[in-house]
Write a protein that holds these residues in place. Structure first.
Motif, mmCIF file in Angstrom:
data_model
loop_
_atom_site.group_PDB
_atom_site.id
_atom_site.type_symbol
_atom_site.label_atom_id
_atom_site.label_comp_id
_atom_site.label_asym_id
_atom_site.label_seq_id
_atom_site.Cartn_x
_atom_site.Cartn_y
_atom_site.Cartn_z
ATOM 1 N N SER A 101 1.243 -1.373 4.289
ATOM 2 C CA SER A 101 0.906 -2.762 4.585
ATOM 3 C C SER A 101 0.591 -3.487 3.270
ATOM 4 C CB SER A 101 -0.260 -2.840 5.573
ATOM 5 O OG SER A 101 -1.382 -2.194 5.042
ATOM 6 N N CYS A 133 0.833 -1.201 0.000
ATOM 7 C CA CYS A 133 0.000 0.000 0.000
ATOM 8 C C CYS A 133 0.874 1.259 0.000
ATOM 9 C CB CYS A 133 -0.908 0.002 1.221
ATOM 10 S SG CYS A 133 -1.855 1.531 1.400
ATOM 11 N N CYS A 175 -0.114 3.217 3.736
ATOM 12 C CA CYS A 175 0.220 2.679 5.060
ATOM 13 C C CYS A 175 1.313 1.602 4.989
ATOM 14 C CB CYS A 175 -1.039 2.119 5.731
ATOM 15 S SG CYS A 175 -1.644 0.611 4.954
ATOM 16 N N CYS A 215 -4.224 -0.192 -0.188
ATOM 17 C CA CYS A 215 -4.943 -1.323 0.372
ATOM 18 C C CYS A 215 -6.421 -0.962 0.544
ATOM 19 C CB CYS A 215 -4.331 -1.737 1.708
ATOM 20 S SG CYS A 215 -4.686 -0.600 3.051
ATOM 21 N N CYS A 262 -7.264 1.805 3.166
ATOM 22 C CA CYS A 262 -6.868 3.151 2.747
ATOM 23 C C CYS A 262 -7.736 3.643 1.595
ATOM 24 C CB CYS A 262 -5.398 3.189 2.332
ATOM 25 S SG CYS A 262 -4.278 2.997 3.724
HETATM 26 ZN ZN ZN Z 1 -3.101 1.091 3.264
#
Ligand code: ZN
Length: 110
Positions: free
Chosen positions: A89, A84, A87, A105, A108
């Motif tokens: 992740s 992502c 963030c 992601c 988000c």
């Molecule tokens: Zn994210």
């Protein structure tokens, strides 16, 4: 994400780029012979301009999607694909399979 999943996503992207390029080549007005008068006569000038605008808008969307997909291939090569952009992740495999050009992601994006 496994190596196998990444290979699968890469082939989805490549197939999608191929489909977009085929569609863009088909819609290219330069690649088409001039429509016979009989076909133009059934559309008013305005209608024909509107349909031209729609084709151009559609082509722009496809070109943008192709750019995003090519960027996604670049990220696969660099090893940063599926992370992502906000963030950092991992983006879920299911999301990438449905939208291989995703850069954020699910949480988000939402
Ligand atoms: Zn994210």
């Amino acid at each position: 994400m496994t190596e196998e999943q990444l290979t699968h996503l890469r082939s989805i992207i490549i197939i999608r780029i191929g489909a977009i390029e085929a569609s863009l080549a088909e819609d290219d007005p330069e690649s088409k012979p001039v429509a016979p008068d009989i076909a133009i006569g059934r559309l008013s000038r305005l209608e024909s301009m509107q349909s031209q605008q729609m084709i151009l808008a559609q082509q722009r969307r496809q070109q943008e999607e192709r750019e995003r997909l090519k960027n996604a291939l670049g990220r696969i090569d660099k090893g940063s694909y599926g992370t992502c952009g906000y963030c950092l992740s991992p983006i879920s495999y299911e999301r990438l399979e449905a939208m291989p050009d995703a850069v954020v992601c699910m949480s988000c994006a939402g």
